[in-house]
Design a protein around this motif. Structure first.
Motif, PDB file in Angstrom:
ATOM      1  N   UNK A 101     -14.334  -5.190  -6.098  1.00  0.00           N
ATOM      2  CA  UNK A 101     -13.438  -6.211  -5.543  1.00  0.00           C
ATOM      3  C   UNK A 101     -12.110  -6.328  -6.300  1.00  0.00           C
ATOM      4  N   UNK A 102     -11.562  -5.185  -6.699  1.00  0.00           N
ATOM      5  CA  UNK A 102     -10.251  -5.178  -7.348  1.00  0.00           C
ATOM      6  C   UNK A 102      -9.219  -4.557  -6.405  1.00  0.00           C
ATOM      7  N   UNK A 103      -8.121  -5.288  -6.217  1.00  0.00           N
ATOM      8  CA  UNK A 103      -7.063  -4.860  -5.289  1.00  0.00           C
ATOM      9  C   UNK A 103      -5.928  -4.166  -6.024  1.00  0.00           C
ATOM     10  N   UNK A 104      -5.169  -3.386  -5.279  1.00  0.00           N
ATOM     11  CA  UNK A 104      -3.951  -2.771  -5.820  1.00  0.00           C
ATOM     12  C   UNK A 104      -3.834  -1.292  -5.507  1.00  0.00           C
ATOM     13  N   UNK A 105      -4.995  -0.649  -5.212  1.00  0.00           N
ATOM     14  CA  UNK A 105      -4.951   0.790  -4.914  1.00  0.00           C
ATOM     15  C   UNK A 105      -5.730   1.126  -3.642  1.00  0.00           C
ATOM     16  N   UNK A 106      -6.131   0.058  -2.870  1.00  0.00           N
ATOM     17  CA  UNK A 106      -6.969   0.295  -1.694  1.00  0.00           C
ATOM     18  C   UNK A 106      -6.279   1.160  -0.638  1.00  0.00           C
ATOM     19  N   UNK A 107      -4.942   1.118  -0.556  1.00  0.00           N
ATOM     20  CA  UNK A 107      -4.228   1.932   0.445  1.00  0.00           C
ATOM     21  C   UNK A 107      -4.110   3.386  -0.003  1.00  0.00           C
ATOM     22  N   UNK A 108      -4.509   3.648  -1.248  1.00  0.00           N
ATOM     23  CA  UNK A 108      -4.403   5.014  -1.780  1.00  0.00           C
ATOM     24  C   UNK A 108      -5.749   5.732  -1.703  1.00  0.00           C
ATOM     25  N   UNK A 109      -6.643   5.189  -0.874  1.00  0.00           N
ATOM     26  CA  UNK A 109      -7.952   5.824  -0.664  1.00  0.00           C
ATOM     27  C   UNK A 109      -7.752   7.170   0.034  1.00  0.00           C
ATOM     28  N   UNK A 110      -8.669   8.084  -0.246  1.00  0.00           N
ATOM     29  CA  UNK A 110      -8.689   9.349   0.494  1.00  0.00           C
ATOM     30  C   UNK A 110      -7.655  10.361   0.053  1.00  0.00           C
ATOM     31  N   UNK A 111      -6.899  10.043  -0.990  1.00  0.00           N
ATOM     32  CA  UNK A 111      -5.929  11.023  -1.490  1.00  0.00           C
ATOM     33  C   UNK A 111      -6.677  11.996  -2.394  1.00  0.00           C
ATOM     34  N   UNK A 112      -6.562  13.309  -2.124  1.00  0.00           N
ATOM     35  CA  UNK A 112      -7.278  14.263  -2.966  1.00  0.00           C
ATOM     36  C   UNK A 112      -6.642  14.359  -4.360  1.00  0.00           C
TER      37      UNK A 112
END
Ligand code: EPU
Length: 339
Positions: A101-112
């Protein structure tokens, strides 16, 4: 620590292209890195630190020196501060943070790729850049053989840029990165694709947002799935160019349709390179011999199966020449060239 000879590099890259490394070793600790630097120095060999291989194009002749695979592992947490070793898989770290439950990098998911690569090119996607959460970067200075700690402001971050890939390029090996995340923070839903995805849901969770980003990336062939031919690539092959307001007005006047754009710093304008490619005649699925363009995203050049680095260069050159002649914009490739 073993020093292997003539190790093919293609399997270590997402492009699946490239000749062998004359020497190859894997570093599990900072002490291993120092040993490898010593090995290379004593033989007068160039040294290349390899992370996840997701933003690389290795020459067909390979690399004449020592390729050092950075495999340092470990994630430490002190309240909202996460210190992560360079060899950790980036997407696994995103999941680790989101699950807690830590925010700040959730949009950077799936980056190899690996954690160590993220500050180097200031990885960004779907409205976030790592520069927003990086507290500091620990790196080995290859001239002094001292480990140095760079605070965020000392990293010189801007779009796809830091001192590590510009002014200080080749002078440091990143060994760990410290991020400050926000416990129970709200996910960021700023990017158009994400807003569209969540138009009917009021308050998506961090996990829903990171899952949505992976789904969107997958639809564009930007989430690596074994056996998917659109994934034999290095992601975006060109950076999105940033032009002056005057240059944008000139381009907009010459096109009969609206030119998509975003405002950048100091009144400059960012234009999606994928759009420029399409207007210049390079559509999804375009092929030039064994090199091609992804069938799902125009900005990803792909290895159609048996491509050599030379095939990718031929396509790169054709695209840059055509885009330059039509728009007066010189596109800048994003992947690092090795060898
Ligand atoms: N577009 C096209 N054709 C396409 C795809 C996109 O014309 O096939 C145009 C459209 O106008 C679209 C615009 O490009 O609206 C933007 O497309 P998208 O949202 O897919 O983003 P991008 O600018 O092409 C950048 C990053 C990606 C990152 C996405 C999402 C760069 C060079 N690329 O791509 O990063 O995932 O935004 O934030 O900045 C990477 O660096 O390897 C990478 C995948």
């Amino acid at each position: 620590m073993q020093f292997l000879e003539h190790v093919p590099l293609a399997p270590y890259t997402t492009f699946k292209i490239g000749g062998p490394a004359r020497w190859f070793a894997e570093a599990a600790t900072e002490a291993d890195i120092l040993k490898a630097v010593e090995f290379a120095r004593s033989r007068n060999l160039p040294l290349f630190p390899l992370g996840g291989g997701s933003n690389l194009l290795v020459a067909d002749a390979g690399f004449p020196g020592l390729v050092l695979h950075i495999a340092l592992k470990g994630i430490e947490q002190e309240k909202e501060i996460f210190t992560v070793s360079a060899g950790e898989n980036w997407d696994c770290f995103v999941s680790h943070a989101v699950e807690r439950d830590f925010a700040g990098i959730e949009c950077l998911a799936g980056i190899p790729g690996t954690v160590g690569g993220t500050p180097i090119q200031n990885v960004g996607a779907y409205g976030q850049e790592v520069s927003e959460t990086v507290v500091s970067v620990r790196a080995l200075n290859l001239a002094t053989l001292e480990f140095e700690e760079f605070a965020n402001a000392a990293c010189g971050f801007s779009y796809r840029r830091s001192i590590f890939n510009s002014t200080e390029r080749g002078k440091y090996i990143v060994t760990r990165v410290t991020y400050a995340l926000r416990e129970s923070g709200q996910p960021k839903i700023a990017y158009a694709d994400l807003k569209r995805h969540f138009q009917n849901s009021a308050t998506p969770s961090l996990r829903e947002v990171s899952d949505a980003v992976r789904t969107i990336r997958r639809s564009k062939g930007m989430y690596i799935v074994a056996g998917d031919p659109d994934c034999r690539s290095a992601g975006s092959f060109f950076k999105n160019p940033i032009v002056s307001a005057e240059q944008y007005v000139r381009i907009a006047a010459q096109e009969e349709i609206e030119v998509p754009h975003y405002m950048a710093a100091d009144g400059a304008v960012k234009i999606p390179a994928a759009w420029l490619l399409e207007r210049a005649g390079f559509h999804k699925g375009y092929a030039l011999g064994e090199a091609g363009i992804s069938t799902r995203h125009t900005l990803a050049l792909v290895n159609r199966g048996a491509a050599k680095a030379a095939d990718i260069f031929a396509l790169r050159d054709r695209i840059t020449a055509e885009v330059e002649s039509r728009f007066g914009i010189r596109l800048d490739p994003e992947p690092v060239l090795v060898g």
